[in-house]
Design an enzyme around this catalytic site. Structure first.
Site, short mmCIF file in Angstrom:
data_model
loop_
_atom_site.label_atom_id
_atom_site.label_comp_id
_atom_site.label_asym_id
_atom_site.label_seq_id
_atom_site.Cartn_x
_atom_site.Cartn_y
_atom_site.Cartn_z
N CYS A 1 0.82 -1.21 0.00
CA CYS A 1 0.00 0.00 0.00
C CYS A 1 0.86 1.26 0.00
O CYS A 1 0.64 2.16 -0.80
CB CYS A 1 -0.94 0.00 1.19
SG CYS A 1 -2.03 1.45 1.23
N CYS B 1 -1.69 1.59 -3.05
CA CYS B 1 -2.78 2.56 -2.99
C CYS B 1 -2.32 3.99 -2.74
O CYS B 1 -2.92 4.92 -3.27
CB CYS B 1 -3.80 2.13 -1.93
SG CYS B 1 -3.10 1.52 -0.40
N LYS C 1 -0.48 5.39 -5.98
CA LYS C 1 -1.50 5.37 -7.04
C LYS C 1 -2.50 6.50 -6.84
O LYS C 1 -2.90 7.18 -7.80
CB LYS C 1 -2.22 4.03 -7.05
CG LYS C 1 -3.34 3.93 -8.06
CD LYS C 1 -4.14 2.67 -7.84
CE LYS C 1 -4.83 2.69 -6.48
NZ LYS C 1 -5.51 1.43 -6.15
N TYR D 1 -9.86 -3.71 -10.72
CA TYR D 1 -9.75 -2.32 -10.27
C TYR D 1 -8.39 -1.71 -10.56
O TYR D 1 -8.30 -0.51 -10.91
CB TYR D 1 -10.11 -2.20 -8.78
CG TYR D 1 -9.07 -2.73 -7.82
CD1 TYR D 1 -8.13 -1.88 -7.26
CD2 TYR D 1 -9.05 -4.07 -7.44
CE1 TYR D 1 -7.17 -2.36 -6.36
CE2 TYR D 1 -8.11 -4.55 -6.55
CZ TYR D 1 -7.17 -3.69 -6.02
OH TYR D 1 -6.23 -4.17 -5.14
N GLU E 1 -8.06 1.61 -12.89
CA GLU E 1 -7.49 2.82 -12.31
C GLU E 1 -6.33 3.36 -13.14
O GLU E 1 -6.27 4.56 -13.44
CB GLU E 1 -7.06 2.56 -10.87
CG GLU E 1 -8.24 2.38 -9.93
CD GLU E 1 -7.88 1.87 -8.56
OE1 GLU E 1 -8.72 1.97 -7.66
OE2 GLU E 1 -6.75 1.34 -8.38
N HIS F 1 -28.37 20.21 0.80
CA HIS F 1 -28.53 20.77 -0.54
C HIS F 1 -27.71 22.05 -0.71
O HIS F 1 -27.64 22.86 0.21
CB HIS F 1 -30.01 21.06 -0.79
CG HIS F 1 -30.29 21.58 -2.15
ND1 HIS F 1 -30.31 20.78 -3.27
CD2 HIS F 1 -30.56 22.84 -2.58
CE1 HIS F 1 -30.58 21.52 -4.33
NE2 HIS F 1 -30.74 22.78 -3.95
N GLU G 1 -26.93 14.21 -1.25
CA GLU G 1 -28.35 14.28 -0.92
C GLU G 1 -29.18 13.29 -1.70
O GLU G 1 -30.29 12.91 -1.29
CB GLU G 1 -28.89 15.70 -1.14
CG GLU G 1 -28.98 16.12 -2.60
CD GLU G 1 -29.57 17.51 -2.76
OE1 GLU G 1 -30.62 17.79 -2.13
OE2 GLU G 1 -28.97 18.32 -3.48
#
Length: 451
Positions: free
Chosen positions: A43, A48, A51, A178, A182, A437, A442
């Protein structure tokens, strides 16, 4: 415990191994760690973290295209891959030092060399030294798989992609998971021509198909080409250093790099676990029980090497659970329900809980609620890209079984949503929550039935 050199010897200094080491030491154990690569694991060093920095940089390239509608005009802008690469490398070095400082601050012995299992209570270092330990923890992670084909020596994986000398103009990526998606998004946004090839018939198996179909449509519109059922069968190096990549269907594609993202396999080859009577699983994983224990009472394993869920937060939880159970006299087990997951593609895709297909496969009676909208942020873009949110709900109890989203900033929204799903909240609870909002989030409390 004084009959051994250490109470705990950890093989692998990634996120899971470092967490286990630190917690075990806090419980009074004498701990040592061996790491044959860099401290920090996949990682931090080659996964991760670096990346995600590339994701940020490539997303900024996308946003720059929309500046005119925001009222901004820039002149003389250019992209410097070397500057980005070197910054990412420096930040990785910073994080590695932080990991080293953590181990040193806790008095944990570090061996910067490969270690293998020599017996139930013994490890052997690459230097030949043997060390005894009451417990051994295997936390070596996983490693990219490169399929066999002529010319596969020219392939790079996610391990090497962060060290490219120059930004490639033409990229062929094998894979549809993934990691593949990516890096396809990263290189595409930075201006490269990206071609994706795969043995599969679709992208991102295991994710909700409503989202993956939309992501496929969007990425195709952005210029990424896809070849399904058409993997690489050979690659030839050209005189100018480029590659000619041959596909099973007969097409040959010119490329500057060939990135293979065809999965990751537990890094157990040559680890010596047979010396402790441990037989590896079909994928090379270390079989463990719910307490991370192997069939050998003195050996445990956590993280990607167990091939349960290959995610850093899971490895960290497993490392802590192991240390608390074995050294803290506070048995813990990790829950693998409702683990949030994200694909940092452009746009990103995020989900937690059951997909619609998984719920139906379990025979559950479900109701589906969706929101299909154009995010306000996308109004500044010339691309008409819509967001899509989906709730999978138990039709009888109204409990929300899964939430799946594609659109800007969905990874940042998902963590709070995961808490709600983990807590067992119902669709009525979502509906009763006041909307924030204007925001994309939302939409989660304003969904209508898809029926």
């Amino acid at each position: 415990m004084t009959d051994y050199d250490y109470d705990l010897f950890v093989i692998g200094a990634g996120s899971g191994g470092v967490r286990a080491s630190r917690i075990a030491e806090g419980h009074g154990a004498r701990v040592a760690v061996a790491e044959e690569h860099r401290i920090g694991g996949t990682c931090v060093i080659r996964g991760c973290v670096p990346k995600k920095l590339l994701v940020y940089a490539s997303a900024f390239a996308e946003e720059l295209q929309d500046t005119a509608r925001l009222g901004w005009t820039f002149g003389g802008m250019r992209f410097d891959w070397t500057a980005l690469r070197d910054f990412v490398s420096s930040d990785v070095a910073r994080l590695e030092k932080a990991y080293i400082d953590t181990l040193d601050a806790h008095g944990i012995a570090r061996f910067q060399e490969r270690a293998t299992v020599a017996g139930p209570n013994k490890v052997r270092l690459a230097s030949g030294r043997e060390i005894s330990a009451r417990y051994i923890l295997i936390a070596v992670g996983a490693w990219p798989v490169v399929p066999e084909f002529p010319g596969n020596q020219w392939a790079i994986t996610s391990n090497e992609v962060f060290h490219l000398e120059t930004l490639p103009e033409r990229v062929v990526i094998q894979g549809a998971g993934y990691i593949a998606m990516e890096f396809a998004s990263i290189f595409n946004a930075l201006g490269a021509k990206v071609t994706m090839v795969s043995r599969s018939d679709r992208i991102l198996r295991g994710y909700d198909e409503s989202l993956t179909e939309r992501l496929l449509k969007i990425t195709r519109a952005r210029g990424i080409d896809f070849h399904f059922h058409d993997p690489i069968v050979r690659a030839d190096r050209q005189d100018d250093g480029s590659l000619l990549v041959g596909l099973e269907g007969g097409e040959r594609i010119a490329a500057d790099i060939m990135l293979v993202a065809a999965g990751r396999r537990p890094k157990t080859k040559g680890l010596g676990l047979e010396n402790a009577g441990i037989t590896l699983g079909d994928a090379g994983e270390v079989p463990v029980d719910r307490h991370n224990a192997t069939c050998c009472p003195s050996i445990y394993a956590v993280g990607d090497v167990t091939n349960r869920i290959q995610l850093t937060p899971v490895a960290i939880r497993e490392g802590q659970a192991f240390a608390d159970t074995v050294f803290g006299r506070a048995p813990r087990v990790v829950s693998y329900d409702h683990v949030p997951n994200v694909v940092f593609s452009q746009p990103p895709l995020a989900g937690v809980g059951l997909t619609e297909a998984q719920a139906r496969a379990q025979g559950l009676k479900i109701a589906i609620f969706t929101s299909d909208f154009r995010p306000m942020k996308n109004m500044f873009s010339t691309r008409v890209e819509r967001g899509f949110y989906k709730l999978v709900v138990d039709a009888d109890s109204e409990r929300v079984l899964g939430v799946h989203m594609i659109g800007p900033d969905t990874p940042e929204i998902l963590q709070a949503v995961a808490i709600a799903v983990k807590a067992g909240l119902t669709k009525a609870d979502f509906d009763a929550t006041m909307a924030l909002h204007p925001s994309m989030a939302e939409e989660l409390v304003l969904m209508h039935s898809a029926a």
